[in-house]
Motif scaffolding. Sequence first.
Motif, PDB file in Angstrom:
ATOM      1  N   GLU A 146      31.352 -17.771   8.868  1.00  0.00           N
ATOM      2  CA  GLU A 146      31.707 -17.944  10.272  1.00  0.00           C
ATOM      3  C   GLU A 146      30.894 -19.043  10.932  1.00  0.00           C
ATOM      4  OE1 GLU A 146      31.111 -14.126  11.810  1.00  0.00           O
ATOM      5  OE2 GLU A 146      33.095 -13.403  11.238  1.00  0.00           O
ATOM      6  N   ARG A 147      29.621 -19.073  10.534  1.00  0.00           N
ATOM      7  CA  ARG A 147      28.741 -20.038  11.197  1.00  0.00           C
ATOM      8  C   ARG A 147      29.158 -21.473  10.879  1.00  0.00           C
ATOM      9  NH1 ARG A 147      22.619 -19.372   9.949  1.00  0.00           N
ATOM     10  NH2 ARG A 147      23.142 -17.272  10.570  1.00  0.00           N
ATOM     11  N   ASN A 182      31.944 -22.417   9.969  1.00  0.00           N
ATOM     12  CA  ASN A 182      33.229 -22.626  10.597  1.00  0.00           C
ATOM     13  C   ASN A 182      33.087 -23.123  12.029  1.00  0.00           C
ATOM     14  OD1 ASN A 182      35.900 -22.617  10.623  1.00  0.00           O
ATOM     15  ND2 ASN A 182      36.189 -20.442  10.173  1.00  0.00           N
ATOM     16  N   SER A 183      32.276 -22.370  12.818  1.00  0.00           N
ATOM     17  CA  SER A 183      32.148 -22.745  14.219  1.00  0.00           C
ATOM     18  C   SER A 183      31.376 -24.059  14.342  1.00  0.00           C
ATOM     19  CB  SER A 183      31.459 -21.632  15.008  1.00  0.00           C
ATOM     20  OG  SER A 183      30.141 -21.465  14.575  1.00  0.00           O
ATOM     21  N   ASN A 223      43.036 -20.340  10.868  1.00  0.00           N
ATOM     22  CA  ASN A 223      43.053 -19.256  11.840  1.00  0.00           C
ATOM     23  C   ASN A 223      43.782 -18.013  11.334  1.00  0.00           C
ATOM     24  OD1 ASN A 223      41.737 -20.880  13.618  1.00  0.00           O
ATOM     25  ND2 ASN A 223      43.650 -21.751  14.394  1.00  0.00           N
ATOM     26  N   GLU A 246      42.125 -14.889   8.985  1.00  0.00           N
ATOM     27  CA  GLU A 246      41.009 -14.066   9.468  1.00  0.00           C
ATOM     28  C   GLU A 246      40.833 -12.881   8.522  1.00  0.00           C
ATOM     29  OE1 GLU A 246      39.217 -14.725  12.022  1.00  0.00           O
ATOM     30  OE2 GLU A 246      40.361 -16.269  13.067  1.00  0.00           O
ATOM     31  N   ASN A 271      39.085  -6.678   9.379  1.00  0.00           N
ATOM     32  CA  ASN A 271      37.885  -5.976   9.816  1.00  0.00           C
ATOM     33  C   ASN A 271      38.050  -4.494   9.522  1.00  0.00           C
ATOM     34  OD1 ASN A 271      35.768  -4.872  11.156  1.00  0.00           O
ATOM     35  ND2 ASN A 271      36.046  -6.084  13.021  1.00  0.00           N
ATOM     36  N   ILE A 295      35.868 -19.792  18.779  1.00  0.00           N
ATOM     37  CA  ILE A 295      34.459 -19.379  18.904  1.00  0.00           C
ATOM     38  C   ILE A 295      34.368 -17.993  19.532  1.00  0.00           C
ATOM     39  CG2 ILE A 295      32.227 -19.948  19.947  1.00  0.00           C
ATOM     40  CD1 ILE A 295      32.957 -22.868  19.748  1.00  0.00           C
ATOM     41  N   THR A 335      35.201 -15.275  17.010  1.00  0.00           N
ATOM     42  CA  THR A 335      34.062 -15.053  16.113  1.00  0.00           C
ATOM     43  C   THR A 335      33.003 -14.199  16.792  1.00  0.00           C
ATOM     44  OG1 THR A 335      34.439 -17.294  15.304  1.00  0.00           O
ATOM     45  CG2 THR A 335      32.383 -16.235  14.642  1.00  0.00           C
ATOM     46  N   TYR A 336      32.693 -14.575  18.028  1.00  0.00           N
ATOM     47  CA  TYR A 336      31.672 -13.845  18.783  1.00  0.00           C
ATOM     48  C   TYR A 336      32.100 -12.396  18.977  1.00  0.00           C
ATOM     49  CZ  TYR A 336      28.772 -12.412  22.724  1.00  0.00           C
ATOM     50  OH  TYR A 336      27.909 -11.721  23.543  1.00  0.00           O
ATOM     51  N   LYS A 391      34.235 -10.542  17.242  1.00  0.00           N
ATOM     52  CA  LYS A 391      34.247  -9.751  16.008  1.00  0.00           C
ATOM     53  C   LYS A 391      32.840  -9.261  15.675  1.00  0.00           C
ATOM     54  CE  LYS A 391      37.059 -11.292  12.539  1.00  0.00           C
ATOM     55  NZ  LYS A 391      37.645 -12.408  11.751  1.00  0.00           N
ATOM     56  N   LYS A 392      31.891 -10.176  15.804  1.00  0.00           N
ATOM     57  CA  LYS A 392      30.511  -9.813  15.488  1.00  0.00           C
ATOM     58  C   LYS A 392      29.993  -8.770  16.487  1.00  0.00           C
ATOM     59  CE  LYS A 392      26.971 -10.352  12.916  1.00  0.00           C
ATOM     60  NZ  LYS A 392      26.984 -10.108  11.469  1.00  0.00           N
TER      61      LYS A 392
END
Lengths: 449, 182
Positions: A3-4, A6-7, B3, B6, B9, B73, B76-77, B79-80
């Motif tokens: 992920e990192r 990626n961003s 995209n 993904e 999860n 972004i 991603t944020y 999901k985490k």
Amino acid sequence: MEERSNSNCVCTKRHNLDRISDLPDSILHHILSFLPTEEAIEASYLSKRWNWLWTFASGLSFYDHQDSEHVIDFAVYVCKTLHLYRSHKLDKFHITDFRYTPRFECYVDYWVDFATAHNVENLYLELGNTEILDYDYYKLSQSLCTHSSLKTLALRCYLRLYNFEFQGKEGKNVVTINSTSLQKLELDGGKDLWSEDFSVVVISAPNLRSLSISGFMYRRRFRLKNVSSLVEAKLCFERTMTDYERESCYSKNRSVLTKLLESLLHVPKITISTWCLQVLSLLTILEVTTLPSPLAERKCLVLDTELNKWDLPGITNLLQSSPDLEKLVVNLVPSCNSKLEFKPEFVNDYNFDHEEFWKSKSTFECLSLHLKTVEIVGFKAKCFGLSFVLGFVQFLLKHARVLEKMVIYEKREATNQTPTLVEAHEFLQVTQLILSYQKSSPNAVVMFI
Amino acid sequence: MSNQSESPNPTSSSNKITLKTSDNEVFEVEEAVAMKFCTVKQYFDDENNNNVTSGTSTTLIPLPNVESHPLAILITYCKKHLEIKANNADNKKEMEIDMEHYEREFLKNVMPQELTELILAANYLNFKEALDFFCRAVASAIQNKSVEYVRKFFGLESDFKPGEEEKLREEFAWSFEGVDED
């Protein structure tokens, strides 16, 4: 990791496209509310647009970092700032580390009135001064505690809750915190000061989710009337007693704690620190044979103590009264000043050998059926109370039949030094000892972090 | 851009929701992630109320005010964020520590000039945690910094006429103390 990277690759695609000026005022107000107010004011000098933006910031926080001669400057500054503030709605209002003396009473009155007039949701008042006597403390009006917009209230240090209208029987000051909006309440009594505060704090807050009572509470008593929504409660306070009244205080302290715990039976998570644990030990030793503690529904128990000898009976009491307990956390924090003073006669009569203490105990219901997680935080291989920790760990491993993991977090020193060879060796020895203990749960993992 | 791939999860349901950005990128996200975006949740709820029979898989939600770059972004944020929350369901303190650690690492990969578009996107999507996080990030970037530093950081020009700034400073003389070296 994926992920990192990626961003990262999308980040570098763009440069200097956006500027802070693209943001609407409402967001800039929000950003400014995360700054201490004096810095939010300083943002006025950035450009004309920023001139008065801070006057709509959704939060104000003042921190008195002046030396003691300039306390008056700080007080005046706060008033001046409030005078310019223009938003009608204030999410948070924080006063930190203000060295209060009675001459500032009208200032603090003004701040508190200002906050409530702006429907404050989150109020934090820290008025600290070790040099004033308790009758000089700021007397916080009860009307604040019942204000309908308030969701979080934190009162720290030398505050006196005061009900101006009502003096209960025997001239006791009864303060009622009666609020349906309140979700979080912290009462912190500060440290090292004598007080004659006999007040009774009555809390009736059906939507309260988090309650914390800490610091010196002197002779205050608490009555929890409606706290049905609580999900966590923290009992980390101490009460004071004089030599001559110790006899009666023993029983008073016991009844204060019993009443609190009885009102918290439904709360899933309880944190309790040394002093309260030791009062519970008194209670266990003197009363439990005749009357066992009522059973609680708690799932998580946190002990904030370095595990002293006279904590142990109290811990057994909590384990006995928590049949559903799933998680136990021991935060090994120094409890040097917060121990209960036991009378020598009491110690003589009820002394026990702490080495043998856990060996003589049989199991508890929670250990047989529910306890899955144990965490020991701040562990040191070389410390005075090591034998207490090891004894407890051994007991838990031996009896916790459904334990899944025990995590032992080593205490990290602030200096971040790598341990010496000797220290590492000592730690290794202790870990090997712990790993050699008998485990009744076949799936239990013991981890050192 | 990958995209569509993904990774699933395990903590959330397998329902996917499709989001279409202003630059016509299509994102397929877990329902749990999409529901953190209150704007999407609102749209989704309204759709469901109007047309009970429509399956979620066919719903495509247009986001005319969000570009693909900040959305990727934010996903991603988010999901985490959900993952950390699920891992520490009963330990708020641990969760805060994990989150703080993740956010610190996260910010290392975000350019200051990106913060603006992230804030605007989080604001439009009404994703409160992210909005607070990015606003806090801007606040801490300028905390204890001189006015000149902050102007440079934001790319601002002073538009004060001579004397105006001084006059303002006089009014708040007391607040101009305790500034870090740039």
